[in-house]
Scaffold this active site. Structure first.
Site, PDB file in Angstrom:
ATOM      1  N   CYS A 153       0.821  -1.263   0.077  1.00  0.00           N
ATOM      2  CA  CYS A 153      -0.144   0.146  -0.055  1.00  0.00           C
ATOM      3  C   CYS A 153       0.745   1.314  -0.029  1.00  0.00           C
ATOM      4  O   CYS A 153       0.625   2.174  -0.630  1.00  0.00           O
ATOM      5  CB  CYS A 153      -1.000  -0.181   1.166  1.00  0.00           C
ATOM      6  SG  CYS A 153      -0.018  -0.352   2.677  1.00  0.00           S
TER       7      CYS A 153
HETATM    8  N1  LIG Z   1      -4.775  -4.768   4.691  1.00  0.00           N
HETATM    9  C1  LIG Z   1      -3.997  -3.639   3.656  1.00  0.00           C
HETATM   10  O1  LIG Z   1      -4.087  -2.520   3.731  1.00  0.00           O
HETATM   11  C2  LIG Z   1      -2.917  -4.273   2.616  1.00  0.00           C
HETATM   12  C3  LIG Z   1      -2.771  -5.672   2.695  1.00  0.00           C
HETATM   13  N2  LIG Z   1      -1.774  -6.192   1.730  1.00  0.00           N
HETATM   14  C4  LIG Z   1      -1.396  -7.423   1.795  1.00  0.00           C
HETATM   15  O2  LIG Z   1      -2.341  -8.303   1.586  1.00  0.00           O
HETATM   16  C5  LIG Z   1      -2.401  -9.544   2.171  1.00  0.00           C
HETATM   17  C6  LIG Z   1      -3.556  -9.755   3.067  1.00  0.00           C
HETATM   18  O3  LIG Z   1      -3.689  -8.736   3.931  1.00  0.00           O
HETATM   19  P1  LIG Z   1      -4.936  -8.387   4.765  1.00  0.00           P
HETATM   20  O4  LIG Z   1      -6.231  -8.880   4.025  1.00  0.00           O
HETATM   21  O5  LIG Z   1      -4.954  -7.211   5.106  1.00  0.00           O
HETATM   22  O6  LIG Z   1      -4.425  -9.566   6.209  1.00  0.00           O
HETATM   23  P2  LIG Z   1      -5.620 -10.405   6.746  1.00  0.00           P
HETATM   24  O7  LIG Z   1      -4.795 -10.670   8.123  1.00  0.00           O
HETATM   25  O8  LIG Z   1      -6.825  -9.459   7.164  1.00  0.00           O
HETATM   26  O9  LIG Z   1      -5.936 -11.633   6.094  1.00  0.00           O
HETATM   27  C7  LIG Z   1      -5.176 -12.502   5.713  1.00  0.00           C
HETATM   28  C8  LIG Z   1      -5.861 -13.938   5.410  1.00  0.00           C
HETATM   29  O10 LIG Z   1      -4.889 -14.832   5.066  1.00  0.00           O
HETATM   30  C9  LIG Z   1      -5.063 -15.987   5.836  1.00  0.00           C
HETATM   31  N3  LIG Z   1      -3.935 -16.602   6.309  1.00  0.00           N
HETATM   32  C10 LIG Z   1      -3.060 -16.238   7.305  1.00  0.00           C
HETATM   33  N4  LIG Z   1      -1.845 -17.104   7.182  1.00  0.00           N
HETATM   34  C11 LIG Z   1      -2.144 -17.968   6.570  1.00  0.00           C
HETATM   35  C12 LIG Z   1      -1.637 -19.280   6.127  1.00  0.00           C
HETATM   36  N5  LIG Z   1      -0.300 -19.638   6.565  1.00  0.00           N
HETATM   37  N6  LIG Z   1      -2.211 -19.950   5.249  1.00  0.00           N
HETATM   38  C13 LIG Z   1      -3.234 -19.726   4.879  1.00  0.00           C
HETATM   39  N7  LIG Z   1      -3.891 -18.481   5.142  1.00  0.00           N
HETATM   40  C14 LIG Z   1      -3.554 -17.708   5.651  1.00  0.00           C
HETATM   41  C15 LIG Z   1      -5.936 -15.590   7.129  1.00  0.00           C
HETATM   42  O11 LIG Z   1      -7.031 -16.653   6.843  1.00  0.00           O
HETATM   43  P3  LIG Z   1      -7.963 -17.095   7.768  1.00  0.00           P
HETATM   44  O12 LIG Z   1      -8.515 -16.031   8.413  1.00  0.00           O
HETATM   45  O13 LIG Z   1      -8.866 -18.172   7.026  1.00  0.00           O
HETATM   46  O14 LIG Z   1      -7.212 -18.020   8.979  1.00  0.00           O
HETATM   47  C16 LIG Z   1      -6.267 -14.272   6.864  1.00  0.00           C
HETATM   48  O15 LIG Z   1      -7.781 -14.225   6.766  1.00  0.00           O
HETATM   49  C17 LIG Z   1      -1.055  -9.606   2.874  1.00  0.00           C
HETATM   50  O16 LIG Z   1      -0.010 -10.146   2.235  1.00  0.00           O
HETATM   51  C18 LIG Z   1      -0.807  -7.899   3.303  1.00  0.00           C
HETATM   52  O17 LIG Z   1       0.416  -7.888   3.214  1.00  0.00           O
HETATM   53  C19 LIG Z   1      -1.390  -5.335   0.843  1.00  0.00           C
HETATM   54  C20 LIG Z   1      -1.641  -4.107   0.771  1.00  0.00           C
HETATM   55  C21 LIG Z   1      -2.421  -3.281   1.807  1.00  0.00           C
HETATM   56  C1  LIG Z   2      -0.648  -0.255   9.525  1.00  0.00           C
HETATM   57  C2  LIG Z   2       0.016  -1.322   9.215  1.00  0.00           C
HETATM   58  O1  LIG Z   2       0.706  -2.213   9.735  1.00  0.00           O
HETATM   59  N1  LIG Z   2       0.215  -1.233   7.819  1.00  0.00           N
HETATM   60  C3  LIG Z   2       1.157  -2.343   7.444  1.00  0.00           C
HETATM   61  C4  LIG Z   2       0.908  -2.102   5.695  1.00  0.00           C
HETATM   62  C5  LIG Z   2       1.033  -3.587   5.212  1.00  0.00           C
HETATM   63  C6  LIG Z   2       0.700  -3.670   3.691  1.00  0.00           C
HETATM   64  O2  LIG Z   2      -0.355  -2.977   3.402  1.00  0.00           O
HETATM   65  O3  LIG Z   2       1.543  -4.012   2.697  1.00  0.00           O
HETATM   66  P1  LIG Z   2       2.071  -5.257   2.735  1.00  0.00           P
HETATM   67  O4  LIG Z   2       1.331  -6.209   1.748  1.00  0.00           O
HETATM   68  O5  LIG Z   2       3.598  -5.249   2.339  1.00  0.00           O
HETATM   69  O6  LIG Z   2       1.948  -6.071   3.803  1.00  0.00           O
HETATM   70  C7  LIG Z   2       2.589  -2.197   7.430  1.00  0.00           C
HETATM   71  O7  LIG Z   2       2.955  -1.152   7.926  1.00  0.00           O
HETATM   72  O8  LIG Z   2       3.400  -3.315   7.583  1.00  0.00           O
END
Ligand SMILES: NC(=O)C1=CN([C@@H]2O[C@H](COP(=O)(O)OP(=O)(O)OC[C@H]3O[C@@H](n4cnc5c(N)ncnc54)[C@H](OP(=O)(O)O)[C@@H]3O)[C@@H](O)[C@H]2O)C=CC1
Ligand SMILES: CC(=O)N[C@@H](CCC(=O)OP(=O)(O)O)C(=O)O
Length: 338
Positions: A153
């Site tokens: 992000c």
């Molecule tokens: N939130 C954000 O603003 C952003 C997120 N990202 C990236 O997107 C990805 C998801 O983020 P986000 O949705 O916020 O994270 P969350 O923690 O909300 O969701 C991640 C999901 O992944 C599942 N999970 C975790 N570990 C495992 C594993 N070992 N095997 C299988 N499933 C797993 C979990 O499933 P369950 O609940 O079913 O256990 C969980 O619901 C990450 O890589 C994050 O860094 C990137 C940019 C922005």
């Molecule tokens: C508040 C907060 O913890 N934010 C996350 C943003 C992660 C993210 O969005 O990016 P990735 O897909 O690389 O995990 C952080 O700073 O790591």
């Protein structure tokens, strides 16, 4: 892959996470896509609209079974954390499925750099085929791509803010001061993101080095900017939203007219980048795929100042993934996003 007239069938793995759930909602309402399956672990068996009623996606979450779920789909989105993503992405690629990966597992082209900031890589053989999923920089490569590394992000906002000045060879040094809401940390609760700690508070984190720094440096390098980068994120009592304020020391003097021309050239034709005259705020882009930015030549300091707001879970993750799916699958880039 099925005929071009029928909706493209999409698997979303990690659908119970913040980013995965929004992806399901966007796919569910997309005119050219169909949600083939949504998988989760702990919430398997529940309906997604029981876990997140506001997304209104009445799909039952299933446990991932690669052989079954990869069959008959056109693409997959893997919304897992880094490290957990790579083996699933590899399994999907082995079965010929195009993938958009949310994690950092395929963003860094240099394996050693990835392993220094993250974990040992279990599928380094796929790094070469991965395309960095920032459409404004890699549109041509994303068309028909097999593996798309959706950007972080902060890198999304910072690179959109800095690309025009980086390409022009103007960056001698840059400070990226970033603010984010807690949804960036995902759905898992922690003391760092606990309401009682975050409410009425602001603090910097990652001050000894945040893992998005090498990602920002990598892509600025591709744009020709190898100058020192200071990147410091701050956690705010917000749910969604991210603002990056970039302070660029320039390699030569620039005027406001120069800056206006650089940003107009870069973004006038971009469907999701709004260059505006006033300071952008996170509410201006909430729940959208837009990046909204403004740029100034500061005559007092000689610096260029760029401010860019995005929604971290939309343009920073889920809606950017759909923009990438549109490109990869040959659909109109804006489909399902406006
Ligand atoms: N939130 C954000 O603003 C952003 C997120 N990202 C990236 O997107 C990805 C998801 O983020 P986000 O949705 O916020 O994270 P969350 O923690 O909300 O969701 C991640 C999901 O992944 C599942 N999970 C975790 N570990 C495992 C594993 N070992 N095997 C299988 N499933 C797993 C979990 O499933 P369950 O609940 O079913 O256990 C969980 O619901 C990450 O890589 C994050 O860094 C990137 C940019 C922005
Ligand atoms: C508040 C907060 O913890 N934010 C996350 C943003 C992660 C993210 O969005 O990016 P990735 O897909 O690389 O995990 C952080 O700073 O790591």
């Amino acid at each position: 892959m099925r005929s071009s007239g029928t909706p493209k069938r999409i698997l979303v793995a990690g659908a119970a996470g913040f980013g995965g759930a929004i992806t399901c909602a966007l796919v569910h309402r997309h005119p050219g896509l169909e949600l083939a399956a949504a998988t989760a672990r702990s919430d398997a068996g529940a309906r997604l609209d029981e876990v997140y009623p506001h997304h209104r996606v009445p799909v039952v979450l299933e446990e991932l079974d690669l052989d079954r779920h990869a069959d008959g789909i056109d693409a997959a989105v893997v919304a897992y954390p880094h490290g957990a993503s790579a083996p699933v992405v590899a399994g999907l690629r082995e079965r010929g499925v195009p993938v958009v990966d949310f994690s950092a597992d395929f963003r860094l082209r240099d394996l050693q750099t990835y392993e220094r900031w993250y974990v040992p890589h279990v599928a380094p053989q796929l790094l070469e085929e991965a395309v960095y999923g920032l459409p404004e920089l890699y549109r041509d490569e994303l068309r028909g791509a097999g593996l798309i590394a959706n950007p972080g992000c902060f890198p999304t906002a910072a690179l959109l803010a800095l690309a025009p000045v980086a390409r022009a060879g103007l960056v001698a040094d840059v400070v990226i001061d970033a603010k984010t809401g807690v949804s960036g940390a995902g759905r898992g609760a922690s003391w760092r993101t606990h309401f009682s700690r975050v409410d009425e508070n602001v603090d910097a984190y990652g001050i000894d080095g945040h893992r998005h720094l090498p990602e920002i440096q990598q892509e600025l390098g591709v744009l020709g900017a190898t100058a020192p980068v200071t990147f410091i994120p701050h956690l705010l009592p917000l749910d969604q939203g991210e603002l990056v304020s970039c302070y660029v020391t320039t390699s030569r003097p620039v005027t406001q007219a120069d800056v206006d021309e650089l940003f107009a050239t870069a973004y006038d034709a971009e469907p999701f980048v709004e260059v505006v005259a006033t300071s952008p705020g996170v509410r201006d882009v909430r729940d959208t795929n837009y990046a909204r930015l403004t740029a100034r030549a500061d005559e007092r300091t000689g610096k260029v100042l760029v401010f860019c707001a995005i929604d971290n879970v939309y343009k920073g993750a889920a809606s950017q993934a759909v923009q990438n799916l549109n490109l990869a699958l040959g659909l109109p880039e804006t489909a399902g996003l406006r």
